[in-house]
Design an enzyme around this catalytic site. Structure first.
Site, PDB file in Angstrom:
ATOM      1  N   ASP A  60     -31.207  -1.843   8.390  1.00  0.00           N
ATOM      2  CA  ASP A  60     -31.509  -1.962   9.822  1.00  0.00           C
ATOM      3  C   ASP A  60     -32.941  -1.547  10.150  1.00  0.00           C
ATOM      4  O   ASP A  60     -33.184  -0.684  10.999  1.00  0.00           O
ATOM      5  CB  ASP A  60     -30.534  -1.110  10.647  1.00  0.00           C
ATOM      6  CG  ASP A  60     -29.082  -1.335  10.254  1.00  0.00           C
ATOM      7  OD1 ASP A  60     -28.748  -2.439   9.796  1.00  0.00           O
ATOM      8  OD2 ASP A  60     -28.276  -0.389  10.408  1.00  0.00           O
TER       9      ASP A  60
ATOM     10  N   GLY B  70     -21.305  12.246  13.621  1.00  0.00           N
ATOM     11  CA  GLY B  70     -21.745  10.848  13.711  1.00  0.00           C
ATOM     12  C   GLY B  70     -22.963  10.579  12.858  1.00  0.00           C
ATOM     13  O   GLY B  70     -23.805  11.451  12.633  1.00  0.00           O
TER      14      GLY B  70
ATOM     15  N   GLY C  30     -15.823   3.292  13.149  1.00  0.00           N
ATOM     16  CA  GLY C  30     -14.524   3.007  13.744  1.00  0.00           C
ATOM     17  C   GLY C  30     -14.282   3.655  15.097  1.00  0.00           C
ATOM     18  O   GLY C  30     -13.332   3.282  15.793  1.00  0.00           O
ATOM     19  N   LYS C  31     -15.126   4.602  15.501  1.00  0.00           N
ATOM     20  CA  LYS C  31     -14.956   5.266  16.803  1.00  0.00           C
ATOM     21  C   LYS C  31     -15.755   4.510  17.865  1.00  0.00           C
ATOM     22  O   LYS C  31     -16.799   4.952  18.338  1.00  0.00           O
ATOM     23  CB  LYS C  31     -15.413   6.724  16.724  1.00  0.00           C
ATOM     24  CG  LYS C  31     -14.668   7.542  15.679  1.00  0.00           C
ATOM     25  CD  LYS C  31     -13.209   7.751  16.048  1.00  0.00           C
ATOM     26  CE  LYS C  31     -12.511   8.689  15.071  1.00  0.00           C
ATOM     27  NZ  LYS C  31     -11.081   8.879  15.403  1.00  0.00           N
TER      28      LYS C  31
ATOM     29  N   ASN D 240     -18.203  -0.229  21.362  1.00  0.00           N
ATOM     30  CA  ASN D 240     -19.110  -0.288  20.213  1.00  0.00           C
ATOM     31  C   ASN D 240     -20.569  -0.414  20.643  1.00  0.00           C
ATOM     32  O   ASN D 240     -21.303  -1.300  20.188  1.00  0.00           O
ATOM     33  CB  ASN D 240     -18.730  -1.423  19.261  1.00  0.00           C
ATOM     34  CG  ASN D 240     -19.016  -1.070  17.812  1.00  0.00           C
ATOM     35  OD1 ASN D 240     -19.196   0.098  17.465  1.00  0.00           O
ATOM     36  ND2 ASN D 240     -19.070  -2.064  16.953  1.00  0.00           N
TER      37      ASN D 240
ATOM     38  N   SER E 118     -22.413  -4.630  19.554  1.00  0.00           N
ATOM     39  CA  SER E 118     -21.949  -4.883  18.191  1.00  0.00           C
ATOM     40  C   SER E 118     -20.544  -5.466  18.211  1.00  0.00           C
ATOM     41  O   SER E 118     -19.564  -4.738  18.319  1.00  0.00           O
ATOM     42  CB  SER E 118     -21.973  -3.589  17.377  1.00  0.00           C
ATOM     43  OG  SER E 118     -21.425  -3.788  16.093  1.00  0.00           O
TER      44      SER E 118
ATOM     45  N   GLU F  59     -24.336  -8.642  16.366  1.00  0.00           N
ATOM     46  CA  GLU F  59     -24.906  -7.300  16.495  1.00  0.00           C
ATOM     47  C   GLU F  59     -26.351  -7.371  16.029  1.00  0.00           C
ATOM     48  O   GLU F  59     -26.860  -8.430  15.669  1.00  0.00           O
ATOM     49  CB  GLU F  59     -24.104  -6.272  15.691  1.00  0.00           C
ATOM     50  CG  GLU F  59     -24.164  -6.439  14.193  1.00  0.00           C
ATOM     51  CD  GLU F  59     -23.480  -5.299  13.443  1.00  0.00           C
ATOM     52  OE1 GLU F  59     -22.844  -4.454  14.082  1.00  0.00           O
ATOM     53  OE2 GLU F  59     -23.591  -5.271  12.192  1.00  0.00           O
TER      54      GLU F  59
ATOM     55  N   HIS G  20     -29.635  -7.938  10.012  1.00  0.00           N
ATOM     56  CA  HIS G  20     -30.251  -6.916  10.859  1.00  0.00           C
ATOM     57  C   HIS G  20     -31.764  -6.856  10.636  1.00  0.00           C
ATOM     58  O   HIS G  20     -32.312  -5.920  10.064  1.00  0.00           O
ATOM     59  CB  HIS G  20     -29.634  -5.544  10.651  1.00  0.00           C
ATOM     60  CG  HIS G  20     -29.821  -4.671  11.859  1.00  0.00           C
ATOM     61  ND1 HIS G  20     -28.768  -4.106  12.536  1.00  0.00           N
ATOM     62  CD2 HIS G  20     -30.937  -4.296  12.530  1.00  0.00           C
ATOM     63  CE1 HIS G  20     -29.243  -3.406  13.570  1.00  0.00           C
ATOM     64  NE2 HIS G  20     -30.562  -3.509  13.577  1.00  0.00           N
TER      65      HIS G  20
END
Length: 324
Positions: free
Chosen positions: A37, A89, A113-114, A148, A167, A198, A268
């Site tokens: 990225d 995170g 996933g969060k 997301n 995303s 994304e 990306h």
């Protein structure tokens, strides 16, 4: 003419022809360790600075004068200054900019996933190598109402400042305050693309806005299907369409970079940068099937054909270098 003089002249001619054919070349990947990225900026000191998702903890910073030879110079944050709004995170997909003379870096913070607690924050520095001071979380998914909410991208247009993000739950944009450190009071988010995308990047070229994005899976090793795509619009907020006029809101686009016999997971992309010949260049990451140890840094030239970007992304090992 003697035989020896003839041989000498032939030798000189051969060397000259060989020299004419010699070009400075490089091979992909330009950085052969994981650096996903990428985001890049050129500073007044003549160096390009590149930032990436934190496979190296706390967001690595590299610098180069020619886009090919890179030096790791540090990180955006330390263990002590690292943001904490998403406990445990990761720091993903940084986006570097110069706003009002300051180096402003937007970043995602997320636990995989969060999708309703992840969010986007902003940090500030006086120089591209830092130290960066974390300013604030701009928003989380559950406060702005976009699942997301990662992958920020900043752009200025007609004197106003905007942030785009998203995303696989839609790509959105919103106006920022003049310092770039907060959402503009009263501003409302606007969706500009559908749920296939994304890694947003918008580039203005010859009267069009080009929306670059990534589709597919980024992170499944050699099974990754990540692909770089593009659409265009006459307006920053769309509608963005493919060559047939079909909308990116309905997940239509043109493919720009996809897998070849050696590299997969090609996505990306960074900002487009120009060399001294006016040639456009684009970074992105990929997985090298010959050595699949991470998402390595790739560089290719962008050409424009019939008002659309074209990238030769073959697995060729000798590519003419950017000119600096």
């Amino acid at each position: 003419m003697s035989k020896f003089v003839f041989i000498y002249l032939i030798s000189i001619f051969s060397l000259g022809m060989s020299g004419c054919r010699t070009k400075a070349v490089y091979s992909n990947p330009v950085i052969n360790y994981s650096l996903p990225d990428p985001s890049i900026i050129q500073a007044p000191d003549g160096y390009f600075y590149l930032y990436a998702t934190e496979d190296i903890p706390n967001i690595p910073i590299h610098k180069s004068k020619n886009l090919i030879d890179w030096e790791l110079t540090g990180t955006v944050f330390s263990k002590q200054t690292r943001p904490t709004f998403e406990p445990r995170g990761g720091l993903w997909a940084p986006d570097i900019n110069i706003i009002n003379g300051k180096y402003i870096l937007y970043y995602s913070m997320s636990v995989w996933g969060k999708e309703w607690t992840c969010g986007i924050g902003v940090a500030v520095a006086d120089t591209p190598s830092g130290p960066f001071t974390d300013k604030r979380m701009l928003f989380r998914s559950n406060t702005i109402g976009v699942q997301n909410s990662i992958d920020p991208f900043y752009i200025e247009d007609n004197g106003r400042k905007y942030l785009f993000w998203g995303s696989f739950r839609g790509i959105y944009g919103i106006e920022l305050e003049d310092d770039g450190l907060a959402l503009k009071k009263g501003s409302e988010k606007v969706q500009i693309a559908g749920t296939a995308y994304e890694g947003t990047y918008i580039h203005k070229h010859d009267g069009f806005y080009y929306l670059f994005a990534s589709i597919g899976s980024c992170c499944e090793g050699v099974n990754s299907t990540y692909t770089t795509v593009v659409g265009r619009s006459k307006d920053l907020f769309g509608p963005y369409v493919n060559k047939k006029g079909e909308s990116m809101m309905n997940n239509h686009h043109e493919i720009l970079i996809s897998a070849n016999e050696r590299f997969v997971g090609t996505g990306h992309n960074s900002e487009i940068v120009q060399d001294k010949k006016g040639q456009d260049w684009l970074f992105y990451h990929a997985i090298d099937k010959d050595n699949p140890h991470g998402r390595v840094l790739m560089l290719n030239k962008v050409k424009w054909k019939n008002e659309w970007p074209v990238v030769n992304y073959s697995s060729q090992s000798r590519i003419e270098k950017p000119y600096f």
